[in-house]
Design an enzyme around this catalytic site. Structure first.
Site, PDB file in Angstrom:
ATOM      1  N   GLU A 147     -37.016 -12.165  16.404  1.00 45.83           N
ATOM      2  CA  GLU A 147     -37.207 -13.508  15.868  1.00 45.83           C
ATOM      3  C   GLU A 147     -38.707 -13.744  15.867  1.00 45.83           C
ATOM      4  O   GLU A 147     -39.238 -14.465  16.705  1.00 45.83           O
ATOM      5  CB  GLU A 147     -36.466 -14.558  16.704  1.00 45.83           C
ATOM      6  CG  GLU A 147     -36.070 -15.800  15.911  1.00 45.83           C
ATOM      7  CD  GLU A 147     -37.195 -16.789  15.696  1.00 45.83           C
ATOM      8  OE1 GLU A 147     -38.261 -16.386  15.174  1.00 45.83           O
ATOM      9  OE2 GLU A 147     -37.001 -17.960  16.031  1.00 45.83           O
TER      10      GLU A 147
ATOM     11  N   GLU B 255     -46.195 -13.236  11.255  1.00 47.40           N
ATOM     12  CA  GLU B 255     -46.277 -12.699  12.611  1.00 47.40           C
ATOM     13  C   GLU B 255     -46.188 -11.178  12.612  1.00 47.40           C
ATOM     14  O   GLU B 255     -45.801 -10.565  13.591  1.00 47.40           O
ATOM     15  CB  GLU B 255     -45.164 -13.299  13.488  1.00 47.40           C
ATOM     16  CG  GLU B 255     -45.298 -14.805  13.685  1.00 47.40           C
ATOM     17  CD  GLU B 255     -44.307 -15.352  14.695  1.00 47.40           C
ATOM     18  OE1 GLU B 255     -44.035 -14.645  15.698  1.00 47.40           O
ATOM     19  OE2 GLU B 255     -43.809 -16.461  14.501  1.00 47.40           O
TER      20      GLU B 255
END
Length: 343
Positions: free
Chosen positions: A165, A174
């Site tokens: 996640e 990310e």
């Protein structure tokens, strides 16, 4: 540590704060917590030291975690997918944060769970949480990026399931593509399953409230050239009453995490959406973008923070305003182009 420091100096809260923040910046998570606990114990009647400790520990981690942990739709979707996939499997949890997803996997009967977290303060807290829940013997936490894990050390036979996640509001942001590609090549068993299985960047023409900063006269000065430094995108909330979609929804990019062919880290894509004139005089003044996550493999679990869906979603919708409103005709096909680069 107490015997090595000047106790008198640590009676000054500014010294405690400065040193704790410096230690946290350099990844000395255990030393930070030890120092803060000692400072609080040394000043039992002074609430200031408790508040400083809370501030330092909160400042050491990204501030989106409270909203993320309160996103019940997200938590439930991950739980459903994990419970359907991990029985008797070796599981890798990338970016474990609080340790929640690793603990769900352990509770669901995973053979072994390895979790990694590059933020050392969070990794230390995850270990404490896992211990508090009686799962230390089932979960191994590494304070590092997944690319620093060595297969021969953590799981010689390779991981069967990878839970991640590490998505931003636009899916990328990310380093998710590079991280998952590295994990598949270096750490996974053949045929490993990825949870989630895929993610999409979804878009639609939209009309939303826009606030512009007047830079031509700020205290009598023209700061117009500073506009180059202001991001054009703006976060929108799911329950924003001023956000209206002005077209059908299109998938701009889809990433299949189990398919090496779909994980190019750079790409240019286009999708045509069909306009409607249901509101705002048939004018769109921007593009709304959000994400959709599919957990796959029969779990039935999906997650989408589309406008009007779940006001509890921690991912924001991203609004990309046009330079000026764009008139649209009912049913008109409008191309939306997107460029992405996962660095």
């Amino acid at each position: 540590m107490a015997g090595k420091r000047n106790k008198a100096a640590f009676n000054r809260p500014e010294i405690v704060l400065t040193l704790a923040l410096a230690l946290a910046k350099h990844g000395k998570a255990a030393a930070v917590r030890e120092m803060l606990e000692e400072s609080v114990a040394d000043h039992p009647s002074q609430l200031l030291y408790e508040r400083l400790a809370r501030y330092v520990l909160a400042a050491s981690v990204p501030n989106y975690h409270d909203a993320m942990l309160a996103d019940h739709a997200r938590n439930s979707a991950y739980r459903q997918a994990i419970e359907a996939a991990v029985q008797g499997k070796n599981v890798l949890d990338i970016g474990t944060g609080s340790g929640l997803l690793a603990m769900i996997a352990a509770r669901a009967g995973a053979k072994r769970v390895v979790a990694c977290e590059m933020n050392k303060t969070m990794a230390e807290t995850a270990k404490r949480i896992i211990a508090a829940n009686g799962l230390t013997d089932r979960i191994e936490v590494h304070a590092c990026h997944s690319s620093d894990l060595d297969r021969g050390t953590v799981c010689p036979e390779g991981f069967d399931v990878v839970v991640s996640e590490i998505f931003s509001a636009n899916v990328l942001g990310e380093g998710v593509l590079q991280s998952l590609e590295h994990v598949r090549e270096k750490l996974c068993a053949e045929g490993a399953r990825f949870i989630p299985e895929s993610a999409e960047i979804r878009v639609a023409l939209a009309h939303f409230a826009q606030t512009t900063v007047a830079l031509d006269d700020v205290e009598g000065f023209d700061l117009g050239l500073f506009a180059d430094h202001l991001l054009p995108a703006k976060p929108l909330t799911n329950g924003d009453p001023g956000l209206t979609l002005m077209s059908d929804v299109g998938t701009l990019v889809r990433f299949d995490f189990g398919d090496t062919q779909s994980l190019a880290t750079t790409g240019l894509s286009q999708v045509d959406v069909h306009a409607n004139q249901g509101a705002n005089r048939g004018e769109a003044n921007g593009i709304a973008q959000w994400l959709m996550i599919d957990f796959g493999d029969g779990s039935g679990a999906t997650y989408e923070n589309a406008p009007g869906r779940d006001e509890g979603a921690h991912w924001s919708i991203v609004g990309y305003p046009f330079a000026k409103p764009c008139p649209i005709a009912q049913g008109e096909a409008v191309p939306i182009l997107g460029f992405y680069h996962d660095d």
